[in-house]
Write a protein that holds these residues in place. Structure first.
Motif, PDB file in Angstrom:
ATOM      1  N   LEU A 190      31.417  71.471 109.371  1.00 25.23           N
ATOM      2  CA  LEU A 190      30.437  70.619 110.040  1.00 25.23           C
ATOM      3  C   LEU A 190      30.295  70.892 111.536  1.00 25.23           C
ATOM      4  CD1 LEU A 190      30.838  67.193 108.234  1.00 25.23           C
ATOM      5  CD2 LEU A 190      28.738  68.522 108.497  1.00 25.23           C
ATOM      6  N   PRO A 191      31.369  71.116 112.266  1.00 21.06           N
ATOM      7  CA  PRO A 191      31.190  71.400 113.706  1.00 21.06           C
ATOM      8  C   PRO A 191      30.421  72.676 113.983  1.00 21.06           C
ATOM      9  CG  PRO A 191      33.449  70.728 113.246  1.00 21.06           C
ATOM     10  CD  PRO A 191      32.786  70.948 111.922  1.00 21.06           C
ATOM     11  N   LYS A 192      30.284  73.546 112.989  1.00 21.50           N
ATOM     12  CA  LYS A 192      29.544  74.795 113.188  1.00 21.50           C
ATOM     13  C   LYS A 192      28.046  74.625 112.942  1.00 21.50           C
ATOM     14  CE  LYS A 192      32.253  78.165 114.439  1.00 21.50           C
ATOM     15  NZ  LYS A 192      31.947  78.995 115.633  1.00 21.50           N
ATOM     16  N   VAL A 193      27.629  73.433 112.539  1.00 18.78           N
ATOM     17  CA  VAL A 193      26.202  73.205 112.327  1.00 18.78           C
ATOM     18  C   VAL A 193      25.545  73.084 113.691  1.00 18.78           C
ATOM     19  CG1 VAL A 193      24.454  71.722 111.295  1.00 18.78           C
ATOM     20  CG2 VAL A 193      26.647  72.056 110.139  1.00 18.78           C
ATOM     21  N   GLY A 194      24.803  74.100 114.093  1.00 12.57           N
ATOM     22  CA  GLY A 194      24.241  74.150 115.435  1.00 12.57           C
ATOM     23  C   GLY A 194      22.872  73.513 115.515  1.00 12.57           C
ATOM     24  N   PRO A 195      22.310  73.512 116.697  1.00 13.55           N
ATOM     25  CA  PRO A 195      20.974  72.951 116.896  1.00 13.55           C
ATOM     26  C   PRO A 195      19.916  73.875 116.312  1.00 13.55           C
ATOM     27  CG  PRO A 195      21.737  74.015 118.902  1.00 13.55           C
ATOM     28  CD  PRO A 195      22.891  74.062 117.939  1.00 13.55           C
ATOM     29  N   PRO A 196      18.713  73.369 116.098  1.00 17.12           N
ATOM     30  CA  PRO A 196      17.636  74.246 115.616  1.00 17.12           C
ATOM     31  C   PRO A 196      17.369  75.364 116.622  1.00 17.12           C
ATOM     32  CG  PRO A 196      17.014  71.918 115.493  1.00 17.12           C
ATOM     33  CD  PRO A 196      18.269  71.980 116.298  1.00 17.12           C
ATOM     34  N   LEU A 197      16.788  76.453 116.138  1.00 19.91           N
ATOM     35  CA  LEU A 197      16.422  77.556 117.026  1.00 19.91           C
ATOM     36  C   LEU A 197      15.391  77.084 118.045  1.00 19.91           C
ATOM     37  CD1 LEU A 197      15.991  80.498 114.476  1.00 19.91           C
ATOM     38  CD2 LEU A 197      17.977  79.996 115.902  1.00 19.91           C
ATOM     39  N   ASP A 198      15.513  77.584 119.262  1.00 18.83           N
ATOM     40  CA  ASP A 198      14.509  77.250 120.270  1.00 18.83           C
ATOM     41  C   ASP A 198      13.222  78.022 119.993  1.00 18.83           C
ATOM     42  OD1 ASP A 198      14.937  79.828 121.132  1.00 18.83           O
ATOM     43  OD2 ASP A 198      15.984  79.274 122.967  1.00 18.83           O
ATOM     44  N   GLU A 199      12.219  77.780 120.795  1.00 18.01           N
ATOM     45  CA  GLU A 199      10.894  78.345 120.543  1.00 18.01           C
ATOM     46  C   GLU A 199      10.905  79.872 120.595  1.00 18.01           C
ATOM     47  OE1 GLU A 199       6.359  78.085 122.432  1.00 18.01           O
ATOM     48  OE2 GLU A 199       7.901  76.633 122.996  1.00 18.01           O
ATOM     49  N   GLU A 200      11.622  80.437 121.592  1.00 18.16           N
ATOM     50  CA  GLU A 200      11.649  81.890 121.732  1.00 18.16           C
ATOM     51  C   GLU A 200      12.374  82.542 120.566  1.00 18.16           C
ATOM     52  OE1 GLU A 200      11.133  85.740 123.369  1.00 18.16           O
ATOM     53  OE2 GLU A 200      10.082  83.827 123.566  1.00 18.16           O
ATOM     54  N   SER A 201      13.500  81.970 120.149  1.00 14.18           N
ATOM     55  CA  SER A 201      14.255  82.525 119.021  1.00 14.18           C
ATOM     56  C   SER A 201      13.450  82.434 117.733  1.00 14.18           C
ATOM     57  CB  SER A 201      15.592  81.796 118.868  1.00 14.18           C
ATOM     58  OG  SER A 201      16.400  81.967 120.015  1.00 14.18           O
ATOM     59  N   THR A 202      12.743  81.317 117.578  1.00 14.71           N
ATOM     60  CA  THR A 202      11.887  81.161 116.400  1.00 14.71           C
ATOM     61  C   THR A 202      10.800  82.229 116.379  1.00 14.71           C
ATOM     62  OG1 THR A 202      12.296  78.778 116.347  1.00 14.71           O
ATOM     63  CG2 THR A 202      10.349  79.588 115.177  1.00 14.71           C
ATOM     64  N   ARG A 203      10.207  82.479 117.577  1.00 12.17           N
ATOM     65  CA  ARG A 203       9.163  83.510 117.664  1.00 12.17           C
ATOM     66  C   ARG A 203       9.715  84.880 117.288  1.00 12.17           C
ATOM     67  NH1 ARG A 203       7.705  87.442 120.758  1.00 12.17           N
ATOM     68  NH2 ARG A 203       9.346  87.025 122.292  1.00 12.17           N
ATOM     69  N   LEU A 204      10.912  85.198 117.748  1.00  9.21           N
ATOM     70  CA  LEU A 204      11.515  86.492 117.424  1.00  9.21           C
ATOM     71  C   LEU A 204      11.796  86.610 115.924  1.00  9.21           C
ATOM     72  CD1 LEU A 204      13.947  86.802 120.470  1.00  9.21           C
ATOM     73  CD2 LEU A 204      12.025  88.327 119.951  1.00  9.21           C
ATOM     74  N   CYS A 205      12.240  85.523 115.319  1.00 12.19           N
ATOM     75  CA  CYS A 205      12.456  85.546 113.857  1.00 12.19           C
ATOM     76  C   CYS A 205      11.145  85.774 113.120  1.00 12.19           C
ATOM     77  CB  CYS A 205      13.095  84.239 113.399  1.00 12.19           C
ATOM     78  SG  CYS A 205      14.844  84.066 113.853  1.00 12.19           S
ATOM     79  N   GLU A 206      10.083  85.144 113.596  1.00 10.15           N
ATOM     80  CA  GLU A 206       8.774  85.336 112.962  1.00 10.15           C
ATOM     81  C   GLU A 206       8.313  86.784 113.113  1.00 10.15           C
ATOM     82  OE1 GLU A 206       6.413  82.426 114.923  1.00 10.15           O
ATOM     83  OE2 GLU A 206       7.077  80.759 113.637  1.00 10.15           O
ATOM     84  N   GLU A 207       8.521  87.370 114.304  1.00  9.35           N
ATOM     85  CA  GLU A 207       8.150  88.770 114.504  1.00  9.35           C
ATOM     86  C   GLU A 207       8.967  89.677 113.576  1.00  9.35           C
ATOM     87  OE1 GLU A 207       8.046  90.379 118.406  1.00  9.35           O
ATOM     88  OE2 GLU A 207       7.134  88.589 119.290  1.00  9.35           O
ATOM     89  N   TRP A 208      10.234  89.337 113.425  1.00 14.83           N
ATOM     90  CA  TRP A 208      11.093  90.119 112.529  1.00 14.83           C
ATOM     91  C   TRP A 208      10.551  90.069 111.100  1.00 14.83           C
ATOM     92  CZ3 TRP A 208      15.275  93.337 112.668  1.00 14.83           C
ATOM     93  CH2 TRP A 208      15.867  93.614 111.434  1.00 14.83           C
ATOM     94  N   GLU A 209      10.255  88.863 110.625  1.00 13.01           N
ATOM     95  CA  GLU A 209       9.761  88.708 109.259  1.00 13.01           C
ATOM     96  C   GLU A 209       8.449  89.459 109.055  1.00 13.01           C
ATOM     97  OE1 GLU A 209      11.793  84.282 108.825  1.00 13.01           O
ATOM     98  OE2 GLU A 209       9.687  84.508 109.388  1.00 13.01           O
ATOM     99  N   THR A 210       7.594  89.437 110.079  1.00 17.62           N
ATOM    100  CA  THR A 210       6.326  90.163 109.996  1.00 17.62           C
ATOM    101  C   THR A 210       6.573  91.670 109.925  1.00 17.62           C
ATOM    102  OG1 THR A 210       5.168  88.429 111.225  1.00 17.62           O
ATOM    103  CG2 THR A 210       4.134  90.608 111.164  1.00 17.62           C
ATOM    104  N   ALA A 211       7.488  92.163 110.792  1.00 18.34           N
ATOM    105  CA  ALA A 211       7.795  93.604 110.801  1.00 18.34           C
ATOM    106  C   ALA A 211       8.434  94.033 109.486  1.00 18.34           C
ATOM    107  CB  ALA A 211       8.722  93.923 111.967  1.00 18.34           C
ATOM    108  N   PHE A 212       9.297  93.188 108.946  1.00 17.93           N
ATOM    109  CA  PHE A 212       9.976  93.515 107.690  1.00 17.93           C
ATOM    110  C   PHE A 212       8.961  93.616 106.554  1.00 17.93           C
ATOM    111  CE2 PHE A 212      12.407  92.644 103.865  1.00 17.93           C
ATOM    112  CZ  PHE A 212      13.561  93.387 104.062  1.00 17.93           C
ATOM    113  N   CYS A 213       8.079  92.627 106.456  1.00 24.05           N
ATOM    114  CA  CYS A 213       7.071  92.642 105.384  1.00 24.05           C
ATOM    115  C   CYS A 213       6.122  93.823 105.555  1.00 24.05           C
ATOM    116  CB  CYS A 213       6.292  91.333 105.377  1.00 24.05           C
ATOM    117  SG  CYS A 213       7.274  89.907 104.858  1.00 24.05           S
ATOM    118  N   ALA A 214       5.758  94.132 106.814  1.00 22.87           N
ATOM    119  CA  ALA A 214       4.851  95.260 107.057  1.00 22.87           C
ATOM    120  C   ALA A 214       5.500  96.568 106.621  1.00 22.87           C
ATOM    121  CB  ALA A 214       4.485  95.315 108.545  1.00 22.87           C
TER     122      ALA A 214
END
Length: 512
Positions: A190-214
């Motif tokens: 439980l102590p390892k449950v961190g906060p949600p990703l911030d906006e920039e990290s979320t954007r990078l994950c989205e770019e990753w998913e887009t690049a992976f699918c492409a």
């Protein structure tokens, strides 16, 4: 069990200054992936997950890992396994596949040892799905298994296990020992449950998913062209122009195999760059050969495999070779043993038509090779043939292209067996390496002196016997090379054997 309020407080405690390095790691991972340095990208993603324990990043790790290992076979996860000790990121999914198979077989002792070995690995989200599968198996409650299983779950500390573990916990009777262990794991995670990703990290994950699918979509679209160009190479492996056309297509797709082919076909290749490419991509480029070869030991020429070492640890029948074997010219067997009839049938497959050399083949496995229309020119076999297969040279006479034979662990009598066979006159080179400090080489067609090598005095009697047997090749000159101290008796013994030759030369290296 902690209350929801306690869990919220734990998340607040865990919210610390990790966002900047997290963004940096995600950016590095994306950059490496876009440059097709996929294994480097995986390493950055794993570090990003260890910073955040975020489920979205865990999913990115799993997707890239599956892409990199989808055609690779499971690895032994036993305590003596080299892969367990090396702890290479790309080995983990293959080791976990073996762990899952072992758990299915229901051997708690083996499972305990394997789980304990994984405790030395870095925290990794790819453990999670396999460990949760095992948690739900009956073997999870077997003697000693709950302790090591829960230790590993707590070591990995993937928050995604919380809901499934609570579900399993709820289905156990009150006071159950396994339930208590699961509860302890949940509270440690439980102590390892961190906060949600911030906006920039979320954007990078989205770019990753887009690049992976492409990338996946692009490869799916270009796949038929790639396969057609590969088929052209496989049909005529000596056609360098076909390889370069394939390389151009791969370069257009950003596939590093295109650069590798181009480099190895170049008049002056960049060897440092070739080694870098192999270090990064060799496992993927070996994958078309299937599970029967030892990973990391495949040799490449002009961008594709030419020499392999068969895996003796698999304990399974030889699989049907795919088209990727069409460029292979040499197969090493080392300690691998298969029934001779199976080896003969396997080598007769059309995709193995270019295999010319078999290395380190057991004599028993070689006995039937002459009964098949094989194009073998080089054969290394393990002796002593006089004990294992005294009729081997007679049988090998059915191989019309066979010109080079090496017998290691040879007995002196093996030399005579070859010299007096019909095969002898067709050979270019025959070599026998004795089990005791001697070797003998005959260059049959060149009519060079028979070369007898002595490495220690204990090899004098067998070498003398081998020298006598080699006289059957009809070569009348002998060169004896000595690398040890000889007594008068030793020298006389060799001179007596050499009396069958018209011209005898001596050379010495080492003590006089």
């Amino acid at each position: 069990m902690l209350t929801p309020e306690d869990e919220g407080a734990a998340r607040t405690v865990h919210c610390r200054a990790v966002r900047a390095p997290l963004r940096e790691l995600l950016g590095r991972a994306l950059g490496a992936f876009e440059c097709h340095a996929d294994e480097v990208a995986l390493g950055h993603l794993l570090e990003a997950w260890r910073h955040s324990r975020d489920a979205r990043i865990a999913s990115l790790v799993e997707g890239l890992s599956e892409r990199l290992t989808r055609r690779l076979s499971p690895l032994d996860c036993g305590p003596g396994s080299e892969s367990m000790n090396w702890r290479r990121p790309l080995d983990l999914p293959r080791l976990l596949a073996s762990l899952r198979e072992g758990a299915d077989r229901g051997y708690p002792g083996s499972l305990r040892r394997a789980l304990r070995g994984f405790r030395e690995w870095p925290e990794d989200p790819r453990f999670t799905s396999v460990l949760l599968e095992i948690v739900r198996m009956p073997i999870a409650t077997d003697v000693g298994v709950p302790d090591v299983l829960c230790e590993l779950l707590a070591h990995v500390r993937d928050p995604r296990v919380l809901a499934p573990l609570r579900e399993v916990h709820a289905g156990l009777p009150p006071g159950n020992d396994f339930a208590a262990r699961l509860d302890a794991v949940i509270q440690r995670i439980l102590p390892k449950v961190g906060p949600p990703l911030d906006e920039e990290s979320t954007r990078l994950c989205e770019e990753w998913e887009t690049a992976f699918c492409a990338r996946e979509d692009s490869e799916a679209r270009s796949g038929p062209v790639r396969e057609a160009l590969l088929a052209r190479v496989y049909a005529d492996p000596e056609d360098v122009s076909a390889r370069l056309v394939l390389a151009d297509h791969l370069l257009e797709q950003g596939d590093p195999l295109g650069e590798f082919i181009t480099q190895q076909c170049a008049p002056q290749p960049d060897e440092a760059r070739i080694q870098d490419l192999l270090k990064e991509h060799q496992l993927q480029w070996e994958a078309p050969l299937g599970a029967s070869v030892v990973r990391g030991f495949v040799q490449f020429e002009r961008g594709l495999p030419v020499a392999v070492l068969m895996d003796h640890s698999r304990g399974e029948p030889l699989p049907e070779p795919g088209p990727g074997w069409s460029t292979v010219r040499e197969v090493g067997w080392s300690m691998a043993t298969y029934p001779g009839a199976e080896v003969e049938a396997w080598l007769s497959h059309p995709h193995l038509r270019n295999v010319m050399s078999l290395r380190s083949l057991d004599a028993e496995m070689a006995r039937g090779l002459g009964s098949r229309p094989l194009g073998l020119s080089h054969l290394d076999v393990s002796g002593p043939l006089v004990e294992k297969a005294p009729d081997l040279f007679t049988r090998l006479d059915g191989l019309p292209r066979l010109t080079h034979v090496l017998v290691y662990n040879a007995a002196p009598e093996d030399v005579r067996l070859c010299a007096t066979s019909r095969l002898a006159s067709r050979l270019v080179r025959f070599e026998a390496r004795g089990t005791v400090a001697w070797a003998l080489i005959v260059m049959v067609r060149k009519q060079l002196p028979v070369l007898a090598k002595l490495f220690s005095a204990e090899g004098v009697p067998p070498l003398a016997h081998a020298i006598q047997g080699a006289s059957g090749f009809g070569i009348r000159a002998l060169h004896i090379h000595v690398e040890c101290r000889l007594t008068t008796s030793d020298r006389r013994h060799l001179q007596d054997a050499a009396s069958l030759y018209e011209r005898v030369e001596w050379s010495r290296e080492g003590p006089g």
